[in-house]
Motif scaffolding. Structure first.
Motif, PDB file in Angstrom:
ATOM      1  N   HIS A  27       0.856  -1.148  -0.064  1.00  0.00           N
ATOM      2  CA  HIS A  27       0.107  -0.108   0.205  1.00  0.00           C
ATOM      3  C   HIS A  27       0.921   1.256  -0.114  1.00  0.00           C
ATOM      4  O   HIS A  27       1.702   1.388   0.918  1.00  0.00           O
ATOM      5  CB  HIS A  27      -0.865   0.064   1.150  1.00  0.00           C
ATOM      6  CG  HIS A  27      -1.845   0.925   1.291  1.00  0.00           C
ATOM      7  ND1 HIS A  27      -3.167   1.119   0.658  1.00  0.00           N
ATOM      8  CD2 HIS A  27      -1.842   2.311   1.852  1.00  0.00           C
ATOM      9  CE1 HIS A  27      -3.679   2.090   0.966  1.00  0.00           C
ATOM     10  NE2 HIS A  27      -2.939   2.927   1.562  1.00  0.00           N
ATOM     11  N   VAL A  28       0.718   2.033  -1.012  1.00  0.00           N
ATOM     12  CA  VAL A  28       1.816   3.210  -0.991  1.00  0.00           C
ATOM     13  C   VAL A  28       0.973   4.390  -0.924  1.00  0.00           C
ATOM     14  O   VAL A  28      -0.245   4.691  -1.426  1.00  0.00           O
ATOM     15  CB  VAL A  28       2.239   3.294  -2.671  1.00  0.00           C
ATOM     16  CG1 VAL A  28       3.073   4.517  -2.565  1.00  0.00           C
ATOM     17  CG2 VAL A  28       3.153   1.910  -2.833  1.00  0.00           C
ATOM     18  N   THR A  29       1.199   5.352   0.018  1.00  0.00           N
ATOM     19  CA  THR A  29       0.444   6.356   0.418  1.00  0.00           C
ATOM     20  C   THR A  29       1.245   7.651   0.084  1.00  0.00           C
ATOM     21  O   THR A  29       2.504   7.750   0.313  1.00  0.00           O
ATOM     22  CB  THR A  29       0.331   6.748   2.089  1.00  0.00           C
ATOM     23  OG1 THR A  29      -0.222   5.452   2.653  1.00  0.00           O
ATOM     24  CG2 THR A  29      -0.510   7.811   2.653  1.00  0.00           C
ATOM     25  N   GLN A  30       0.620   8.458  -0.808  1.00  0.00           N
ATOM     26  CA  GLN A  30       1.433   9.772  -1.358  1.00  0.00           C
ATOM     27  C   GLN A  30       0.969  10.872  -0.446  1.00  0.00           C
ATOM     28  O   GLN A  30      -0.295  11.449  -0.593  1.00  0.00           O
ATOM     29  CB  GLN A  30       1.164   9.789  -2.766  1.00  0.00           C
ATOM     30  CG  GLN A  30       2.127  11.034  -3.088  1.00  0.00           C
ATOM     31  CD  GLN A  30       2.834  10.684  -4.392  1.00  0.00           C
ATOM     32  OE1 GLN A  30       2.683   9.821  -5.088  1.00  0.00           O
ATOM     33  NE2 GLN A  30       3.208  11.854  -5.095  1.00  0.00           N
ATOM     34  N   VAL A 134       8.638   8.254  -6.191  1.00  0.00           N
ATOM     35  CA  VAL A 134       7.712   7.356  -5.630  1.00  0.00           C
ATOM     36  C   VAL A 134       7.581   6.338  -6.616  1.00  0.00           C
ATOM     37  O   VAL A 134       7.304   5.221  -6.216  1.00  0.00           O
ATOM     38  CB  VAL A 134       6.435   8.175  -5.591  1.00  0.00           C
ATOM     39  CG1 VAL A 134       5.088   7.353  -4.965  1.00  0.00           C
ATOM     40  CG2 VAL A 134       6.393   9.286  -4.624  1.00  0.00           C
ATOM     41  N   ARG A 138       7.594   2.319  -5.745  1.00  0.00           N
ATOM     42  CA  ARG A 138       6.198   1.359  -5.924  1.00  0.00           C
ATOM     43  C   ARG A 138       7.021   0.072  -6.445  1.00  0.00           C
ATOM     44  O   ARG A 138       6.659  -0.862  -6.110  1.00  0.00           O
ATOM     45  CB  ARG A 138       5.484   1.896  -6.901  1.00  0.00           C
ATOM     46  CG  ARG A 138       3.883   1.821  -6.726  1.00  0.00           C
ATOM     47  CD  ARG A 138       3.344   2.580  -7.874  1.00  0.00           C
ATOM     48  NE  ARG A 138       3.292   3.941  -7.599  1.00  0.00           N
ATOM     49  CZ  ARG A 138       2.293   4.350  -6.813  1.00  0.00           C
ATOM     50  NH1 ARG A 138       1.220   3.714  -6.198  1.00  0.00           N
ATOM     51  NH2 ARG A 138       2.183   5.888  -6.527  1.00  0.00           N
ATOM     52  N   LEU A 141       9.073  -1.877  -3.873  1.00  0.00           N
ATOM     53  CA  LEU A 141       7.956  -2.543  -2.972  1.00  0.00           C
ATOM     54  C   LEU A 141       7.257  -3.784  -3.179  1.00  0.00           C
ATOM     55  O   LEU A 141       7.013  -4.639  -2.747  1.00  0.00           O
ATOM     56  CB  LEU A 141       7.047  -1.452  -2.364  1.00  0.00           C
ATOM     57  CG  LEU A 141       7.501  -0.507  -1.424  1.00  0.00           C
ATOM     58  CD1 LEU A 141       6.515   0.692  -0.986  1.00  0.00           C
ATOM     59  CD2 LEU A 141       8.375  -1.006  -0.166  1.00  0.00           C
ATOM     60  N   ASN A 154       4.310  -1.271   3.416  1.00  0.00           N
ATOM     61  CA  ASN A 154       3.737  -0.144   3.078  1.00  0.00           C
ATOM     62  C   ASN A 154       4.779   0.952   2.501  1.00  0.00           C
ATOM     63  O   ASN A 154       6.051   1.015   2.904  1.00  0.00           O
ATOM     64  CB  ASN A 154       2.995   0.595   4.284  1.00  0.00           C
ATOM     65  CG  ASN A 154       2.189  -0.438   4.636  1.00  0.00           C
ATOM     66  OD1 ASN A 154       0.903  -0.274   4.450  1.00  0.00           O
ATOM     67  ND2 ASN A 154       2.358  -1.449   5.516  1.00  0.00           N
ATOM     68  N   GLY A 155       4.317   1.781   1.658  1.00  0.00           N
ATOM     69  CA  GLY A 155       5.257   2.956   1.164  1.00  0.00           C
ATOM     70  C   GLY A 155       4.748   4.322   1.544  1.00  0.00           C
ATOM     71  O   GLY A 155       3.265   4.489   1.478  1.00  0.00           O
ATOM     72  N   GLY A 157       5.239   8.128   0.063  1.00  0.00           N
ATOM     73  CA  GLY A 157       5.875   9.162  -1.131  1.00  0.00           C
ATOM     74  C   GLY A 157       5.764  10.446  -0.160  1.00  0.00           C
ATOM     75  O   GLY A 157       5.024  11.043   0.041  1.00  0.00           O
TER      76      GLY A 157
END
Ligand SMILES: C[S@@+](CC[C@H](N)C(=O)[O-])C[C@H]1O[C@@H](n2cnc3c(N)ncnc32)[C@H](O)[C@@H]1O
Length: 338
Positions: A27-30, A134, A138, A141, A154-155, A157
């Motif tokens: 899950h990547v949160t920017q 980012v 991604r 990850l 999790n990521g 940005g």
């Protein structure tokens, strides 16, 4: 091409629920979006300064991240393999000193390869990788998740150059920050103290594991930042293409030369781009003339002694911890309890 740092979806910081047995998706949160107006102001302030400069964060677009990955494989670039050797040699001692890890928060994670070495030692429940680049993050990850299908990956940005703010909901259990590759050297000591203080404030109950490059002879330091194949030169010159894309400058990389020199007084490698001849750089609404030999300062990489770095950690409010060195004493990894 889109600026990779603006690409990707924005979402809140709550990790996805995963059905038991279903493959996990990182899950990547920017939490950060390029503010082009602010970026333009920041970059033009640097380009029009008497001694021109650009923040090292602009070295890392998607191509810059790949070029840095290539740098880590160069024979001259000792930091990556030396830091890895310290982890391999002292892993059990790391684990004992650090204790239980709820969330491992990897600052400037890049390709996440350093954290992969830590997973078997620290067994974190959750991994949170933070990076400005980012799209590259991604992809990294997705690789981490394939290698560790059961890990909660999790990521985030985030540009932490002005402020480090990890979304609180990204962190579960005891937080341990990891800042590898001596990236702390990109901050001057005066800049590093407020940055490390904000890490300490967000690491309550846990701490910081940090890799730090140590002072050593110039004959070893300078080739690490100016290699025979010219990969570091390409990495530095790519900043010009990134600026062209971000603010419409008309830099022509062939007109610039990479410079990487150790300043013994300031104990830091400085990377610059030097004009090969007199030239003018223009952008919408302005221009600047550079004389032959005039430079743009693009990166500092500060080198420490163990006592100097311990003093920095203390000034940032960390408790006394441990440190480990490689056999040659070229690099150190510090554990600093928050
Ligand atoms: C020197 S590389 C280190 C990568 C990796 N940790 C390692 O040790 O090999 C620095 C990393 O920090 C990221 N970075 C640089 N400036 C940043 C900023 N202001 N905010 C967030 N990440 C940043 C870059 O994209 C890059 O992945």
């Amino acid at each position: 091409m889109n600026d990779p740092r603006t690409a990707g979806s924005t979402s809140n910081a709550t990790p996805q629920a995963t059905e038991p047995g279903a493959p996990r998706t990182p899950h990547v949160t920017q939490v950060w979006r390029e503010d082009l107006a602010a970026t333009r102001v920041e970059l033009l302030r640097g380009l029009t300064a008497a001694a021109a400069y650009a923040s090292p964060k602009f070295l890392y677009d998607a191509l810059g991240s790949r070029l840095f990955e290539a740098i880590t494989e160069l024979p001259e670039y000792y930091p990556t393999r030396t830091e890895a050797a310290i982890v391999d040699a002292h892993g059990a001692a790391f684990a004992q000193a650090i204790g239980k890890v709820g969330t491992l928060i990897d600052l400037g994670a890049g390709n996440c390869s350093k954290a992969l070495r830590l997973f078997p030692l620290l067994a974190p429940q959750r991994y949170v990788a933070v990076d400005i680049s980012v799209d590259f993050l991604r992809d990294a990850l997705a690789h981490v998740q394939r290698q560790h299908p059961q890990l909660d990956v999790n990521g985030v940005g985030l540009d932490f150059s002005s402020r480090l703010q990890i979304p609180p909901r990204s962190v579960q259990g005891r937080p341990v920050f990891f800042y590898a590759g001596s990236s702390i050297g990109n901050f001057t000591p005066e800049e590093a103290v407020p940055f490390l203080t904000s890490v300490r404030e967000q690491a309550g109950g846990g701490g910081l594991l940090i890799g730090v490059d140590l002072v050593k002879p110039t004959e070893i330091l300078e080739p690490a930042y100016d290699d025979a194949l010219g990969v570091t030169a390409a990495f530095n010159l790519n900043l010009l293409l990134h600026l062209n894309r971000l603010i419409g400058t008309d830099f022509r990389p062939r007109e610039w030369r990479h410079v990487g020199l150790f300043d013994t007084l300031r104990s830091r490698i400085e990377m610059h781009l030097e004009a090969r001849h007199a030239l003018t750089v223009a952008w919408p609404g302005g221009e600047r003339r550079f004389a032959a030999g005039e430079r743009i300062h693009t990166e500092n990489s500060c080198k420490y002694t163990v006592p100097r770095f311990e003093a920095l950690l203390q000034a940032s409010g960390f408790a006394r911890g441990h440190h480990w060195l490689d056999e040659q004493g070229w690099f150190a990894v510090f554990w600093a309890p928050a």
